[in-house]
Design a protein around this motif. Sequence first.
Motif, PDB file in Angstrom:
ATOM      1  N   SER A 131      -4.459   7.509 -12.579  1.00 31.85           N
ATOM      2  CA  SER A 131      -4.869   7.054 -11.250  1.00 31.85           C
ATOM      3  C   SER A 131      -6.298   7.501 -10.959  1.00 31.85           C
ATOM      4  CB  SER A 131      -3.939   7.642 -10.195  1.00 31.85           C
ATOM      5  OG  SER A 131      -4.457   7.426  -8.902  1.00 31.85           O
ATOM      6  N   PRO A 132      -7.078   6.633 -10.316  1.00 37.09           N
ATOM      7  CA  PRO A 132      -8.429   7.057  -9.924  1.00 37.09           C
ATOM      8  C   PRO A 132      -8.388   8.143  -8.834  1.00 37.09           C
ATOM      9  CG  PRO A 132      -7.963   4.884  -9.055  1.00 37.09           C
ATOM     10  CD  PRO A 132      -6.817   5.260  -9.954  1.00 37.09           C
ATOM     11  N   HIS A 133      -7.217   8.350  -8.249  1.00 35.32           N
ATOM     12  CA  HIS A 133      -7.065   9.379  -7.218  1.00 35.32           C
ATOM     13  C   HIS A 133      -6.631  10.722  -7.794  1.00 35.32           C
ATOM     14  CE1 HIS A 133      -7.660   6.545  -4.018  1.00 35.32           C
ATOM     15  NE2 HIS A 133      -6.753   5.753  -4.551  1.00 35.32           N
ATOM     16  N   GLN A 134      -6.293  10.743  -9.087  1.00 36.96           N
ATOM     17  CA  GLN A 134      -5.842  11.985  -9.714  1.00 36.96           C
ATOM     18  C   GLN A 134      -6.962  13.029  -9.645  1.00 36.96           C
ATOM     19  OE1 GLN A 134      -4.128  11.430 -13.558  1.00 36.96           O
ATOM     20  NE2 GLN A 134      -3.878  13.608 -13.925  1.00 36.96           N
TER      21      GLN A 134
ATOM     22  N   ARG B 202      -8.078  14.362  -6.963  1.00 37.18           N
ATOM     23  CA  ARG B 202      -8.674  14.405  -5.628  1.00 37.18           C
ATOM     24  C   ARG B 202      -7.751  15.133  -4.669  1.00 37.18           C
ATOM     25  NH1 ARG B 202     -10.697   8.331  -4.178  1.00 37.18           N
ATOM     26  NH2 ARG B 202     -12.214   8.109  -5.835  1.00 37.18           N
ATOM     27  N   ASP B 203      -8.318  15.734  -3.670  1.00 36.32           N
ATOM     28  CA  ASP B 203      -7.493  16.329  -2.618  1.00 36.32           C
ATOM     29  C   ASP B 203      -6.982  15.207  -1.752  1.00 36.32           C
ATOM     30  OD1 ASP B 203      -9.771  19.080  -2.247  1.00 36.32           O
ATOM     31  OD2 ASP B 203      -7.974  18.921  -3.499  1.00 36.32           O
ATOM     32  N   ALA B 204      -5.672  15.117  -1.607  1.00 36.80           N
ATOM     33  CA  ALA B 204      -5.063  14.018  -0.836  1.00 36.80           C
ATOM     34  C   ALA B 204      -5.108  14.283   0.641  1.00 36.80           C
ATOM     35  CB  ALA B 204      -3.619  13.800  -1.272  1.00 36.80           C
TER      36      ALA B 204
ATOM     37  N   GLN C 256       0.846  -1.183   0.000  1.00 38.24           N
ATOM     38  CA  GLN C 256       0.000   0.000   0.000  1.00 38.24           C
ATOM     39  C   GLN C 256       0.888   1.241   0.000  1.00 38.24           C
ATOM     40  OE1 GLN C 256      -3.665  -0.731   2.625  1.00 38.24           O
ATOM     41  NE2 GLN C 256      -2.085  -2.041   3.554  1.00 38.24           N
ATOM     42  N   ASN C 257       0.287   2.411  -0.070  1.00 36.64           N
ATOM     43  CA  ASN C 257       1.065   3.656  -0.087  1.00 36.64           C
ATOM     44  C   ASN C 257       1.954   3.806   1.137  1.00 36.64           C
ATOM     45  OD1 ASN C 257       0.177   4.555  -2.568  1.00 36.64           O
ATOM     46  ND2 ASN C 257      -1.561   5.648  -1.716  1.00 36.64           N
TER      47      ASN C 257
END
Length: 72
Positions: free
Chosen positions: A65-68, A70-72, A9-10
């Motif tokens: 990325s599906p997270h691109q 998004r606010d991290a 994972q990250n």
Amino acid sequence: MATPIIWPQNDGQPVSCVEKLKMLEENWQEVQDVLRDAFEDAILMGVSEQVMRDRLAELVAGLVSPHQGRDA
């Protein structure tokens, strides 16, 4: 290519959920099958093996990325 033993994972910790690991293994096998078929078909139709390898690598490198966004 064998399914990776560890899916980090990250934070570096491995995915440990049995259902997630099962899905990752199924997806890995499916991707390998599709890529192998596309690669073999291209070679049989006369496409340069190196060109096809390069194109497949470009395809993977271009995945978004599906997270691109998004606010991290």
